[in-house]
Design a protein around this motif. Structure first.
Motif, PDB file in Angstrom:
ATOM      1  N   ASP A  23      -2.743   9.644  -5.960  1.00 18.76           N
ATOM      2  CA  ASP A  23      -2.739   8.915  -7.110  1.00 18.76           C
ATOM      3  C   ASP A  23      -1.811   7.645  -7.102  1.00 18.76           C
ATOM      4  OD1 ASP A  23      -4.636  10.472  -8.676  1.00 18.76           O
ATOM      5  OD2 ASP A  23      -3.226  12.073  -8.750  1.00 18.76           O
ATOM      6  N   THR A  24      -0.800   7.853  -6.349  1.00 17.78           N
ATOM      7  CA  THR A  24       0.268   6.572  -6.462  1.00 17.78           C
ATOM      8  C   THR A  24      -0.458   5.645  -5.521  1.00 17.78           C
ATOM      9  OG1 THR A  24       1.545   7.686  -4.388  1.00 17.78           O
ATOM     10  CG2 THR A  24       2.145   8.124  -6.900  1.00 17.78           C
ATOM     11  N   ALA A  25      -1.110   5.607  -4.461  1.00 22.91           N
ATOM     12  CA  ALA A  25      -1.633   5.005  -3.673  1.00 22.91           C
ATOM     13  C   ALA A  25      -2.815   4.244  -4.478  1.00 22.91           C
ATOM     14  CB  ALA A  25      -2.070   5.564  -2.375  1.00 22.91           C
ATOM     15  N   ILE A  26      -3.428   5.084  -5.021  1.00 21.89           N
ATOM     16  CA  ILE A  26      -4.661   4.433  -5.889  1.00 21.89           C
ATOM     17  C   ILE A  26      -4.332   3.487  -7.086  1.00 21.89           C
ATOM     18  CG2 ILE A  26      -6.489   4.965  -7.542  1.00 21.89           C
ATOM     19  CD1 ILE A  26      -6.929   7.524  -5.901  1.00 21.89           C
ATOM     20  N   ILE A  27      -3.050   3.645  -7.665  1.00 18.44           N
ATOM     21  CA  ILE A  27      -2.776   3.011  -8.668  1.00 18.44           C
ATOM     22  C   ILE A  27      -1.837   1.701  -8.214  1.00 18.44           C
ATOM     23  CG2 ILE A  27      -0.627   2.961 -10.396  1.00 18.44           C
ATOM     24  CD1 ILE A  27      -1.055   5.896 -10.797  1.00 18.44           C
ATOM     25  N   SER A  28      -1.004   1.931  -7.155  1.00 17.31           N
ATOM     26  CA  SER A  28      -0.504   0.808  -6.372  1.00 17.31           C
ATOM     27  C   SER A  28      -1.542  -0.386  -5.748  1.00 17.31           C
ATOM     28  CB  SER A  28       0.271   1.156  -5.149  1.00 17.31           C
ATOM     29  OG  SER A  28       1.552   1.926  -5.732  1.00 17.31           O
ATOM     30  N   ALA A  29      -2.426   0.174  -5.405  1.00 16.98           N
ATOM     31  CA  ALA A  29      -3.821  -0.685  -4.841  1.00 16.98           C
ATOM     32  C   ALA A  29      -4.153  -1.348  -6.030  1.00 16.98           C
ATOM     33  CB  ALA A  29      -4.807   0.093  -4.213  1.00 16.98           C
ATOM     34  N   ARG A  30      -4.391  -1.074  -6.964  1.00 13.50           N
ATOM     35  CA  ARG A  30      -4.932  -1.883  -8.143  1.00 13.50           C
ATOM     36  C   ARG A  30      -3.822  -2.527  -9.105  1.00 13.50           C
ATOM     37  NH1 ARG A  30      -8.335   2.036  -7.058  1.00 13.50           N
ATOM     38  NH2 ARG A  30     -10.779   2.088  -7.635  1.00 13.50           N
ATOM     39  N   LEU A  31      -2.684  -2.075  -9.260  1.00 16.87           N
ATOM     40  CA  LEU A  31      -1.703  -2.858  -9.979  1.00 16.87           C
ATOM     41  C   LEU A  31      -0.578  -3.511  -9.205  1.00 16.87           C
ATOM     42  CD1 LEU A  31      -1.073  -0.257 -12.831  1.00 16.87           C
ATOM     43  CD2 LEU A  31      -2.788  -2.100 -12.973  1.00 16.87           C
ATOM     44  N   GLY A  32      -0.606  -3.087  -7.912  1.00 13.77           N
ATOM     45  CA  GLY A  32       0.565  -3.763  -7.118  1.00 13.77           C
ATOM     46  C   GLY A  32       1.853  -2.530  -7.104  1.00 13.77           C
ATOM     47  N   ALA A  33       2.707  -3.078  -6.246  1.00 12.93           N
ATOM     48  CA  ALA A  33       3.806  -2.341  -6.241  1.00 12.93           C
ATOM     49  C   ALA A  33       5.073  -3.158  -6.584  1.00 12.93           C
ATOM     50  CB  ALA A  33       4.020  -1.711  -4.968  1.00 12.93           C
ATOM     51  N   ARG A  34       6.054  -2.440  -7.289  1.00  7.39           N
ATOM     52  CA  ARG A  34       7.181  -3.328  -7.808  1.00  7.39           C
ATOM     53  C   ARG A  34       8.128  -3.486  -6.559  1.00  7.39           C
ATOM     54  NH1 ARG A  34      10.733  -2.735 -12.481  1.00  7.39           N
ATOM     55  NH2 ARG A  34       9.397  -1.166 -13.328  1.00  7.39           N
ATOM     56  N   ALA A  35       8.606  -4.699  -6.720  1.00  7.35           N
ATOM     57  CA  ALA A  35       9.807  -5.076  -5.505  1.00  7.35           C
ATOM     58  C   ALA A  35      10.857  -4.106  -5.265  1.00  7.35           C
ATOM     59  CB  ALA A  35       9.975  -6.490  -5.625  1.00  7.35           C
ATOM     60  N   ASP A  36      11.234  -3.814  -3.977  1.00 10.47           N
ATOM     61  CA  ASP A  36      12.517  -2.965  -4.032  1.00 10.47           C
ATOM     62  C   ASP A  36      13.671  -3.600  -4.609  1.00 10.47           C
ATOM     63  OD1 ASP A  36      13.890  -0.798  -3.142  1.00 10.47           O
ATOM     64  OD2 ASP A  36      14.067  -1.420  -0.998  1.00 10.47           O
ATOM     65  N   ASP A  37      14.602  -2.819  -5.176  1.00 10.17           N
ATOM     66  CA  ASP A  37      15.633  -3.326  -5.984  1.00 10.17           C
ATOM     67  C   ASP A  37      16.786  -3.326  -5.347  1.00 10.17           C
ATOM     68  OD1 ASP A  37      15.525  -0.619  -6.456  1.00 10.17           O
ATOM     69  OD2 ASP A  37      16.025  -0.771  -8.578  1.00 10.17           O
TER      70      ASP A  37
END
Length: 204
Positions: A23-37
């Motif tokens: 699920d996290t890969a599917i969500i990241s593929a559609r919304l993008g991932a937050r930049a590492d802080d």
């Protein structure tokens, strides 16, 4: 999940699971991932911010929705994400708590279960906490004077069981770091020295 210590995404690692969707890969593929802080290594580690007395404090999401005060907190965004902080301590007791953010703040059900490791500047592992069935981690020990690195990551719990797959989310760092004390005792006063000159030596 509000009456549970942990609630999170899973890719089906637990016994009896019949859905291994990432699920996290599917969500990241559609919304993008937050930049590492925060940096993942000691190189570029973020400094912990302390008061003059060595107090470490952080705002929480419910008190600082816009993250106007970003110090002493972070986000574990992926299962491979590691956040590294650095600080310099005097000799004495170190006490730091790394606490996952819970919404509302007084409930259980955090997504992140944290593991915290303390390293000396030379790379030696001094302590590791977080595998105790509690999502927060408390690091309490006496340290020698020097520079240290605090490593924060997400972890799973084999006894529950859950993996580090969905152990993601925000956390805060609070507590205290020993600082050098300044001796404010004033020096002993030097009495003024007076010398009496005999009258016979005074020119008339």
């Amino acid at each position: 999940g509000y009456n549970r210590q942990v609630s999170q995404w899973s890719s089906g690692e637990y016994p009896g699971a019949n859905n291994r969707e990432d699920d996290t890969a599917i969500i990241s593929a559609r919304l993008g991932a937050r930049a590492d802080d925060h940096a993942n290594t000691a190189v570029g580690a973020s400094p912990l911010v302390t008061s003059t007395g060595g107090i470490v404090a952080a705002t929480t999401v419910d008190r600082d929705m816009t993250n106007a005060q970003p110090q002493n907190k972070g986000i574990i965004g992926t299962r491979s994400d590691v956040d590294v902080f650095t600080f310099t301590a005097a000799a004495g007791p170190l006490n730091l708590s790394v606490t996952p953010v819970r919404m509302p703040a007084n409930t259980a059900g955090a997504n992140l279960d944290v593991r915290v490791e303390l390293y000396a500047e030379g790379g030696a592992l001094m302590a590791a906490v977080g595998l105790d069935g509690n999502t927060a981690a408390v690091l309490a020990r006496t340290v020698s004077a020097g520079r240290y690195f605090l490593r924060v990551s997400g972890v799973g719990d084999a006894t529950s069981p859950y993996s580090d797959y969905g152990s993601l989310g925000q956390y805060t760092i609070t507590g205290s770091i020993p600082v050098a004390t300044i001796n404010m005792t004033p020096p002993s006063p030097n009495p003024m020295r007076f010398e009496v000159v005999p009258s016979s030596t005074v020119a008339g």
